[in-house]
Design a protein around this motif. Structure first.
Motif, mmCIF file in Angstrom:
data_model
loop_
_atom_site.group_PDB
_atom_site.id
_atom_site.type_symbol
_atom_site.label_atom_id
_atom_site.label_comp_id
_atom_site.label_asym_id
_atom_site.label_seq_id
_atom_site.Cartn_x
_atom_site.Cartn_y
_atom_site.Cartn_z
ATOM 1 N N TYR A 27 24.435 7.591 6.015
ATOM 2 C CA TYR A 27 23.347 8.402 5.953
ATOM 3 C C TYR A 27 23.264 9.074 7.505
ATOM 4 N N ILE A 28 23.790 10.234 7.452
ATOM 5 C CA ILE A 28 23.836 10.965 8.652
ATOM 6 C C ILE A 28 23.879 10.590 10.035
ATOM 7 N N GLY A 29 24.668 9.615 10.259
ATOM 8 C CA GLY A 29 25.076 9.232 11.417
ATOM 9 C C GLY A 29 23.761 7.951 11.938
ATOM 10 N N ILE A 30 23.104 7.801 11.034
ATOM 11 C CA ILE A 30 21.928 6.635 11.215
ATOM 12 C C ILE A 30 22.408 5.482 10.623
ATOM 13 N N SER A 31 22.931 5.307 9.399
ATOM 14 C CA SER A 31 23.405 4.183 8.922
ATOM 15 C C SER A 31 24.680 4.413 8.111
ATOM 16 N N LYS A 32 25.362 3.344 7.926
ATOM 17 C CA LYS A 32 26.508 3.190 7.148
ATOM 18 C C LYS A 32 26.084 2.974 5.735
ATOM 19 N N LYS A 33 27.183 2.834 4.661
ATOM 20 C CA LYS A 33 26.658 2.614 3.449
ATOM 21 C C LYS A 33 26.184 1.018 3.283
ATOM 22 N N ASN A 34 25.377 0.664 2.012
ATOM 23 C CA ASN A 34 24.883 -0.695 2.033
ATOM 24 C C ASN A 34 24.511 -1.188 2.955
ATOM 25 N N PHE A 78 18.084 0.353 3.055
ATOM 26 C CA PHE A 78 17.904 1.410 3.861
ATOM 27 C C PHE A 78 19.059 2.658 3.135
ATOM 28 N N GLY A 79 18.662 3.938 3.353
ATOM 29 C CA GLY A 79 19.742 5.000 3.061
ATOM 30 C C GLY A 79 20.075 5.209 1.568
ATOM 31 N N LEU A 80 18.992 4.919 0.574
ATOM 32 C CA LEU A 80 19.271 4.936 -0.519
ATOM 33 C C LEU A 80 19.283 6.781 -1.068
ATOM 34 N N ASP A 81 19.904 6.993 -2.027
ATOM 35 C CA ASP A 81 19.837 8.408 -2.532
ATOM 36 C C ASP A 81 18.790 8.345 -3.928
ATOM 37 N N MET A 82 17.817 9.204 -3.721
ATOM 38 C CA MET A 82 16.873 9.219 -5.003
ATOM 39 C C MET A 82 17.454 9.457 -6.308
ATOM 40 N N PHE A 83 18.324 10.334 -6.117
ATOM 41 C CA PHE A 83 19.211 10.516 -7.591
ATOM 42 C C PHE A 83 19.519 9.707 -8.371
ATOM 43 N N HIS A 84 19.484 8.367 -7.653
ATOM 44 C CA HIS A 84 19.930 6.957 -8.677
ATOM 45 C C HIS A 84 18.780 6.058 -8.734
ATOM 46 N N LEU A 85 17.533 6.607 -8.510
ATOM 47 C CA LEU A 85 16.275 5.624 -8.635
ATOM 48 C C LEU A 85 15.548 5.922 -9.831
ATOM 49 N N GLN A 120 0.742 -1.313 0.190
ATOM 50 C CA GLN A 120 -0.064 0.106 0.026
ATOM 51 C C GLN A 120 0.866 1.304 0.107
ATOM 52 N N LEU A 121 0.265 2.358 -0.532
ATOM 53 C CA LEU A 121 1.056 3.611 -0.541
ATOM 54 C C LEU A 121 1.116 4.090 0.925
ATOM 55 N N ALA A 122 2.187 4.838 1.322
ATOM 56 C CA ALA A 122 2.348 5.241 2.783
ATOM 57 C C ALA A 122 3.136 6.440 2.379
ATOM 58 N N ASP A 123 2.664 7.736 1.930
ATOM 59 C CA ASP A 123 3.691 8.759 1.597
ATOM 60 C C ASP A 123 4.511 9.330 2.907
ATOM 61 N N TYR A 124 5.664 9.602 2.677
ATOM 62 C CA TYR A 124 6.767 9.861 3.493
ATOM 63 C C TYR A 124 6.807 8.994 4.827
ATOM 64 N N LEU A 125 6.504 7.659 4.672
ATOM 65 C CA LEU A 125 6.612 6.639 5.703
ATOM 66 C C LEU A 125 7.442 5.568 5.287
ATOM 67 N N CYS A 126 8.400 5.957 4.339
ATOM 68 C CA CYS A 126 9.209 4.810 3.865
ATOM 69 C C CYS A 126 9.744 3.791 4.905
ATOM 70 N N PRO A 127 10.342 4.477 6.117
ATOM 71 C CA PRO A 127 11.060 3.493 6.921
ATOM 72 C C PRO A 127 10.199 2.201 7.413
ATOM 73 N N VAL A 128 8.831 2.637 7.477
ATOM 74 C CA VAL A 128 8.172 1.296 8.245
ATOM 75 C C VAL A 128 7.050 0.846 6.793
ATOM 76 N N GLY A 181 15.723 3.294 11.140
ATOM 77 C CA GLY A 181 16.822 2.213 10.903
ATOM 78 C C GLY A 181 16.759 1.314 11.851
ATOM 79 N N LYS A 182 18.048 0.890 12.239
ATOM 80 C CA LYS A 182 18.146 -0.179 13.072
ATOM 81 C C LYS A 182 17.522 -0.420 14.589
ATOM 82 N N ARG A 183 17.478 0.846 15.089
ATOM 83 C CA ARG A 183 16.974 0.940 16.533
ATOM 84 C C ARG A 183 15.301 0.843 16.403
#
Length: 350
Positions: free
Chosen positions: A169-176, A109-116, A9-17, A66-68
């Protein structure tokens, strides 16, 4: 090649969950509303790091995405997390394919939309890091994902995924960074899940053993804040105030036009998502909650208005380079504390 068939289902701005809720529906046939999962972590944190670019970071929540977040819900919903981050793309790509081959969907997690490619507004036009999708399949050329902003399955060329995933990503996650969600025996009582999670967060706010989290953290902040003008430089105060402003966006972290000079086009009140949480509590109180949720919602709505008033004052201080009168905010933070306490006690008394 592998492809799982999951509901979405769609969930605008709620991509983490969004992906987490897709997996739950796949396993149970029922769907937990994303907004109850995502906005339920209201609270307070004050992170102090003397050598950091922002020496005092104030967050009006008690958990990061993220992880937490996935760890917080795993024992309540009933799943295991198989996670990894910081490895090279080749190793990570091998790991996530192995999880898919075991019928375990994977949150990327932590993708850059520039490449999607399917994100036409941003693809090769604007860097928007921190995006989250659910990987449900792959072949020799593409990865197939559910995206919270799209109804259909989307494809990402593997070469683009590597680029989208290559930065921390800004201290929340590392690459990949990835999180396999192995939901073998989920709890099927959704009301219990939601009440347990929201109640656990309320207990953390009211009775945190840590002095920088919850009500204890807010008390500590109110005691310290008037002295910061004598401790930190104007440049440091500028960063502290701007950080607070940015991370009170109800939809996403964002500096307002008065500071950034840019308009995103998103209606994003700076109420620290209290408005969104209040709306969710009222909307779902009959299905998942209790009558006291409506009382809690009224207090969260008011605390959101107070946060917005504080932010408006901070914006003026940043614009005017004026940080000599922080005492004017103390009554607002004290009123905020009262409404937050009443809201969380209403939740626990449900």
């Amino acid at each position: 090649m592998k492809r799982l068939e999951l509901p979405h289902q769609l969930a605008d701005y709620l991509c983490p969950v969004n992906g987490l809720c897709d997996v739950y529906e796949w396993k149970t046939g029922k769907r937990i509303p994303e907004e109850l999962i995502f906005y339920s972590k209201a609270g307070f944190q004050m992170i102090s790091q003397k050598k950091a670019a922002v020496p005092k970071m104030i967050f009006m929540g008690q958990g990061s995405i993220g992880k937490r977040e996935y760890e917080f819900w795993k024992g309540i919903i009933g799943y295991e997390v198989i996670a990894g981050e910081g490895k090279c793309f080749r190793t990570t790509w091998k790991n996530v394919r192995e999880l898919l081959n075991q019928d375990i969907p994977v949150i990327l997690f932590g993708l850059d939309m520039f490449h999607l490619p399917y994100q036409g507004k941003f693809y090769h036009k604007q860097h928007i890091p921190g995006h989250v999708v659910l990987m449900i399949g792959y072949d020799e050329a593409n990865v197939y994902v559910h995206d919270n902003s799209k109804t259909e399955v989307q494809s990402i060329p593997i070469a683009e995924l590597e680029l989208a995933w290559e930065e921390d990503y800004i201290g929340i996650s590392k690459k990949n960074a990835y999180f396999g969600i192995d939901m073998k025996s989920p709890e099927t009582d959704m009301a219990w899940i939601v009440q347990k999670g929201i109640g656990k967060n309320a207990e953390t706010y009211l009775s945190s053993p840590l002095s920088f989290i919850g009500q204890r953290g807010l008390d500590r902040f109110v005691g310290e804040f008037p002295e910061w003008k004598n401790i930190f430089s104007e440049e440091e105060l500028q960063k502290i105030y701007s950080h607070f402003i940015e991370y009170t966006g109800s939809i996403l972290p964002e500096l307002p036009y008065e500071i950034s000079g840019r308009r995103s086009g998103i209606i994003n009140p700076h109420r620290a998502s209290r408005d969104k949480f209040a709306q969710a509590l009222v909307k779902h109180k009959d299905s998942f909650g209790e009558r006291t949720w409506e009382d809690a919602a009224r207090h969260f709505q008011k605390s959101g208005e107070i946060i917005e008033e504080i932010v408006n004052g901070f914006i003026g201080d940043v614009a005017g380079h004026s940080f000599r009168n922080p005492e004017k905010y103390i009554p607002l933070f004290q009123a905020l504390k009262k409404h937050e306490e009443d809201a969380f006690r209403n939740i626990l008394n449900a």
